[in-house]
Design a protein around this motif. Structure first.
Motif, short mmCIF file in Angstrom:
data_model
loop_
_atom_site.label_atom_id
_atom_site.label_comp_id
_atom_site.label_asym_id
_atom_site.label_seq_id
_atom_site.Cartn_x
_atom_site.Cartn_y
_atom_site.Cartn_z
N ASP A 124 50.55 45.20 41.66
CA ASP A 124 50.50 44.64 43.00
C ASP A 124 49.17 43.93 43.25
O ASP A 124 49.12 42.87 43.89
CB ASP A 124 50.70 45.74 44.05
CG ASP A 124 52.11 46.30 44.04
OD1 ASP A 124 53.01 45.66 43.46
OD2 ASP A 124 52.31 47.39 44.61
N PHE A 125 48.09 44.52 42.73
CA PHE A 125 46.77 43.90 42.89
C PHE A 125 46.75 42.52 42.23
O PHE A 125 46.34 41.53 42.83
CB PHE A 125 45.69 44.80 42.28
CG PHE A 125 44.31 44.25 42.38
CD1 PHE A 125 43.50 44.59 43.47
CD2 PHE A 125 43.80 43.39 41.41
CE1 PHE A 125 42.21 44.07 43.58
CE2 PHE A 125 42.51 42.87 41.52
CZ PHE A 125 41.72 43.22 42.61
N HIS A 126 47.18 42.47 40.98
CA HIS A 126 47.15 41.21 40.24
C HIS A 126 48.10 40.18 40.84
O HIS A 126 47.76 38.99 40.94
CB HIS A 126 47.48 41.46 38.77
CG HIS A 126 46.37 42.08 38.00
ND1 HIS A 126 45.53 41.35 37.18
CD2 HIS A 126 45.92 43.36 37.94
CE1 HIS A 126 44.63 42.16 36.65
NE2 HIS A 126 44.85 43.40 37.10
N MET A 127 49.27 40.64 41.26
CA MET A 127 50.25 39.70 41.82
C MET A 127 49.81 39.16 43.17
O MET A 127 50.28 38.09 43.58
CB MET A 127 51.61 40.38 41.95
CG MET A 127 52.31 40.65 40.62
SD MET A 127 52.50 39.19 39.55
CE MET A 127 53.46 38.11 40.61
N THR A 128 48.89 39.84 43.85
CA THR A 128 48.42 39.33 45.15
C THR A 128 47.78 37.96 44.99
O THR A 128 48.07 37.03 45.75
CB THR A 128 47.41 40.31 45.78
OG1 THR A 128 48.05 41.57 46.00
CG2 THR A 128 46.89 39.78 47.11
N TYR A 129 46.89 37.82 43.99
CA TYR A 129 46.27 36.51 43.81
C TYR A 129 47.13 35.57 42.98
O TYR A 129 47.11 34.35 43.19
CB TYR A 129 44.86 36.63 43.23
CG TYR A 129 44.73 37.25 41.87
CD1 TYR A 129 44.98 36.52 40.71
CD2 TYR A 129 44.30 38.56 41.73
CE1 TYR A 129 44.82 37.09 39.46
CE2 TYR A 129 44.15 39.14 40.48
CZ TYR A 129 44.40 38.40 39.35
OH TYR A 129 44.27 38.96 38.10
N ILE A 130 47.93 36.12 42.08
CA ILE A 130 48.80 35.24 41.28
C ILE A 130 49.77 34.49 42.19
O ILE A 130 50.01 33.29 42.01
CB ILE A 130 49.56 36.07 40.22
CG1 ILE A 130 48.59 36.56 39.14
CG2 ILE A 130 50.68 35.23 39.59
CD1 ILE A 130 49.21 37.52 38.15
N ARG A 131 50.32 35.18 43.18
CA ARG A 131 51.29 34.54 44.08
C ARG A 131 50.65 33.46 44.96
O ARG A 131 51.36 32.66 45.56
CB ARG A 131 51.97 35.60 44.95
CG ARG A 131 52.92 36.52 44.19
CD ARG A 131 53.83 37.30 45.13
NE ARG A 131 54.74 38.14 44.38
CZ ARG A 131 54.57 39.45 44.17
NH1 ARG A 131 53.50 40.06 44.69
NH2 ARG A 131 55.45 40.15 43.49
N LYS A 132 49.32 33.45 45.05
CA LYS A 132 48.65 32.44 45.86
C LYS A 132 48.30 31.19 45.05
O LYS A 132 47.67 30.27 45.59
CB LYS A 132 47.37 33.02 46.47
CG LYS A 132 47.59 34.21 47.41
CD LYS A 132 48.52 33.87 48.57
CE LYS A 132 47.92 32.96 49.60
NZ LYS A 132 47.15 33.68 50.64
N CYS A 133 48.71 31.11 43.80
CA CYS A 133 48.31 29.98 42.96
C CYS A 133 49.14 28.73 43.23
O CYS A 133 48.83 27.66 42.71
CB CYS A 133 48.37 30.36 41.48
SG CYS A 133 50.04 30.40 40.79
N ALA A 134 50.23 28.87 43.99
CA ALA A 134 51.07 27.73 44.40
C ALA A 134 51.78 27.06 43.23
O ALA A 134 52.05 25.86 43.27
CB ALA A 134 50.24 26.71 45.17
N ASN A 135 52.07 27.83 42.19
CA ASN A 135 52.82 27.29 41.05
C ASN A 135 53.89 28.32 40.69
O ASN A 135 53.59 29.35 40.10
CB ASN A 135 51.90 27.03 39.86
CG ASN A 135 52.61 26.37 38.68
OD1 ASN A 135 53.70 26.78 38.28
ND2 ASN A 135 51.98 25.36 38.11
#
Length: 218
Positions: A124-135
């Protein structure tokens, strides 16, 4: 469902060794059940990536080679460091606070030695910023590699069981990463994510775990 859960728990709790064959006749004799529910349980485990079904040979607990593990982590490092760099401009205080709460939860899972809960919080921690990459493709591929490497962690990670919330290196690195995101340093965010994932790979101890036989787990 009992057969599936028992086999799954035995794999994830490191009772069944990677490469161990799931012999239907052994399970059937131990539980006095037919082959159909056993095959259903094995099929479900295969869908989760915990079992390999080889035609004309049988079903086996996954046994990745060291080379396969390294390759998976290398791909994850490349994907996540790119995602981290791309995510920086899109992240805000809500994201930082959410990641901070996840760090607190992470400490709780370490304190209680709940490894599977830890892996979920870590994802969940990693996916928080991954989902903000807009790709959307990067998000999909990165999540797939997190799930894949988490399987390897479940099979081979040992550092978790000899640490505390205060000494866990991964937890400290997560908090450092939050500050880097707050500082909006794209290059440093990518570099930190890469080194963090590399350290996770180094925590694997493939040759130092003792396992049980299939017949002993039921």
């Amino acid at each position: 469902m009992f057969i599936y859960q028992k086999l799954r728990d035995s794999i994830l709790k490191r009772q069944l060794a990677p490469g161990n064959q799931l012999v239907e006749s052994v399970i059937s004799d131990k539980l006095n059940v037919g082959r159909t529910p056993i095959r259903g349980a094995i099929r479900k485990l295969a869908e989760e990536g915990l079992v390999n079904v080889i035609p004309n040979r049988g079903a086996f607990v996954i046994q990745p080679t060291k080379e396969e593990i390294v390759q998976a982590y290398e791909i994850r490092m490349e994907l996540e460091q790119l995602a981290a760099r791309l995510a920086v401009p899109y992240m805000d205080e809500t994201d930082y606070e959410h990641m901070q709460r996840l760090c607190d939860e992470e400490g709780e899972t370490i304190q209680s030695s709940d490894f599977r809960a830890y892996l979920q919080v870590n994802k969940d921690f990693h996916m928080t910023y991954i989902r903000k990459c807009a790709n959307m493709f990067l998000i999909e591929f990165a999540e797939r590699m997190i799930d894949q490497t988490n399987i390897y962690l479940m099979l081979y990670e040992m550092v978790f069981f000899h640490t505390s919330p205060q000494t866990a290196p991964g937890a400290a690195e997560h908090r450092e990463l939050i500050q880097i995101f707050r500082d909006r340093n794209e290059e440093l965010a990518g570099m930190k994510v890469r080194s963090h994932i590399a350290n996770a790979m180094k925590s694997l101890q493939i040759d130092n775990i003792q396992f049980s036989n299939l017949g002993d787990i039921f």
